[in-house]
Scaffold this active site. Structure first.
Site: not given
Length: 272
Positions: A70, A129, A133
């Site tokens: 990515k 997190g 994402m």
């Protein structure tokens, strides 16, 4: 209805370190349903520069990009849209006659869901997190004006880095913390994982929240989503994210926007 393959059939692909059938099933189901002359195939590679060169040279119409590529593809395209610039990560490339444009439909999907579920910038956000994402989710909130944010992450290096980039606070553990919007962007609750029955947030935190957002999509009803529904708290599910980001990709590749019902049907097929 399946259109017979021919020399004019447009090809779309995915590039991932660990290819799955999810995107392949989703896109090909809709191509068949809508009678579009496209086909979708998943690939992996050990040479991402050569692979993107192939996308350009062979006229491959669209390319979905997953980990670990990515960030690497940012330097290999001609234009990077704001959605990818904001998080320094790409998940979608569109090829227009050899000109490659990169975007991030995860970011776009999260922003759409924030609006659709009526969340307001004055609300506080706690993101659990600090991976790729989490970066997309955090930036989507931040760029919509949510400035009361906290990143909770066990990995201090990535957690602090993400928090600093977003202008949010950092904590190493969720503990008893709560916020108006709780977001899980970890594998906790994921089917088949080591914490499949786990809960990323405490019962009190869930009860006191306005909305609980779980990015985990398998199962569709995670332990966190079940707990939030049981407490009468609003929810945003991982299924919504996956379906919406895939629909955005589909439209960019084909120029056709499937209906919400078609998207949900394709999403169900992709997870079968």
């Amino acid at each position: 209805m399946r259109v017979p393959l021919s020399k004019d059939t447009r090809l779309c692909i995915s590039l991932s370190g660990r290819p799955s059938n999810i995107g392949t099933r989703f896109h090909n189901y809709l191509y068949d349903l809508l009678g579009l002359d496209f086909v979708y195939k998943a690939f992996t590679t050990t040479d991402i520069a050569a692979a993107i060169g192939g996308v350009r040279a062979l006229g491959i119409r669209g390319c979905s990009v997953s980990m670990p590529f990515k960030q690497d593809v940012l330097a290999l395209v001609d234009e990077v849209e704001q959605s990818a610039r904001s998080i320094r990560a790409v998940n979608t490339i569109v090829n227009d006659d050899g000109r490659l444009t990169a975007s991030n439909t995860d970011y776009l999907a999260v922003q759409t869901l924030i609006a659709e579920h009526g969340l307001r910038p004055a609300q506080s956000v706690l993101v659990y997190g600090s991976g790729g994402m989490a970066s997309a989710v955090g930036a989507a909130f931040r760029d919509l004006g949510f400035d009361r944010g906290t990143i909770a992450a066990r990995n201090a290096e990535t957690g602090r880095s993400l928090a600093d980039r977003l202008g949010y606070d950092y904590v190493s553990d969720v503990g008893s913390r709560t916020a108006d919007v709780l977001v899980n962007v970890t594998p906790v609750g994921m089917a088949g994982g080591p914490e499949a029955s786990g809960m990323p947030f405490g019962t009190t935190g869930i009860t006191n929240a306005h909305t609980v957002f779980d990015v985990v999509a398998m199962p569709s009803e995670t332990p966190l989503i079940k707990a939030a529904r049981g407490a009468g708290v609003g929810v945003i599910t991982g299924n919504e994210v996956i379906a919406l980001q895939a629909a955005e990709q589909f439209e960019r590749y084909t120029g056709v926007r499937p209906t919400a019902e078609q998207v949900m049907a394709a999403s169900a097929v992709s997870r079968a």
